[in-house]
Design a protein around this motif. Structure first.
Motif, mmCIF file in Angstrom:
data_model
loop_
_atom_site.group_PDB
_atom_site.id
_atom_site.type_symbol
_atom_site.label_atom_id
_atom_site.label_comp_id
_atom_site.label_asym_id
_atom_site.label_seq_id
_atom_site.Cartn_x
_atom_site.Cartn_y
_atom_site.Cartn_z
ATOM 1 N N SER A 38 2.427 -3.475 -9.844
ATOM 2 C CA SER A 38 2.748 -3.083 -8.205
ATOM 3 C C SER A 38 1.443 -2.314 -7.886
ATOM 4 N N LEU A 39 1.232 -2.595 -6.580
ATOM 5 C CA LEU A 39 0.036 -2.216 -5.942
ATOM 6 C C LEU A 39 0.247 -1.367 -4.654
ATOM 7 N N VAL A 40 -0.513 -0.398 -4.446
ATOM 8 C CA VAL A 40 -0.594 -0.146 -2.978
ATOM 9 C C VAL A 40 -1.896 -0.839 -2.254
ATOM 10 N N PHE A 41 -1.742 -0.963 -1.118
ATOM 11 C CA PHE A 41 -3.071 -1.790 -0.312
ATOM 12 C C PHE A 41 -3.237 -1.178 0.894
ATOM 13 N N ALA A 42 -4.399 -1.519 1.549
ATOM 14 C CA ALA A 42 -4.634 -1.376 2.729
ATOM 15 C C ALA A 42 -5.787 -2.625 3.203
#
Length: 153
Positions: A62-66
């Motif tokens: 799972s990733l956080v992204f911007a």
């Protein structure tokens, strides 16, 4: 709330594959897509305490992204195992920009179900749907219609 107010409302949108019909999108392919979209895309592994991992379906990558989709900045989380995204806080129009782009990473004809922070907080746990291949303006209208239904005055 009138439509103008709903257009300005920022919230978190939750977008997921239909139950039992995963998109087959993994974190690696998603990250590659983000990097093709923008060399400045930022990603980081999404971590949670072990007791929350199972509850929140964070098992798997799972990733956080911007990222910027054109001029629109989007921040969110991608949960590989759950085949889902959280994006925002953003407006319906901003979310529509990202969702339209996301369709290019999914198999042809892939459907998306969604809800919003407002929907969940109001107790509406229904799935709302974005038809496959829908263009940005129609996606924005779907999101706004949903907000119109779940946001209290």
């Amino acid at each position: 709330m009138n439509r103008d107010d709903l257009e300005k409302l920022t919230t978190t949108f939750y977008v997921a594959a239909p139950e039992g019909q995963p998109w087959g999108l993994d974190a690696e392919r998603f990250e590659v897509g983000l990097r093709r979209l923008s060399k400045q895309a930022m990603t980081a592994p999404l971590t949670a305490p072990q007791e929350m991992t199972d509850q929140l379906a964070f098992n798997g990558h799972s990733l956080v992204f911007a990222v910027h989709v054109g001029e629109t900045p989007i921040e969110g989380q991608f949960m590989d195992a759950a085949q889902s995204f959280n994006i925002g806080p953003c407006t319906a129009a901003e979310a529509a920009v990202f969702i339209e782009w996301l369709q290019g990473l999914l198999p042809e004809g892939a459907r998306m179900r969604f809800n919003s922070e407002e929907g969940v907080e109001s107790g509406d746990m229904s799935d709302y749907w974005i038809p496959a291949g829908t263009q940005r303006a129609a996606i924005s209208e779907e999101l706004l219609d949903h907000l119109d239904e779940v946001v209290d005055e």
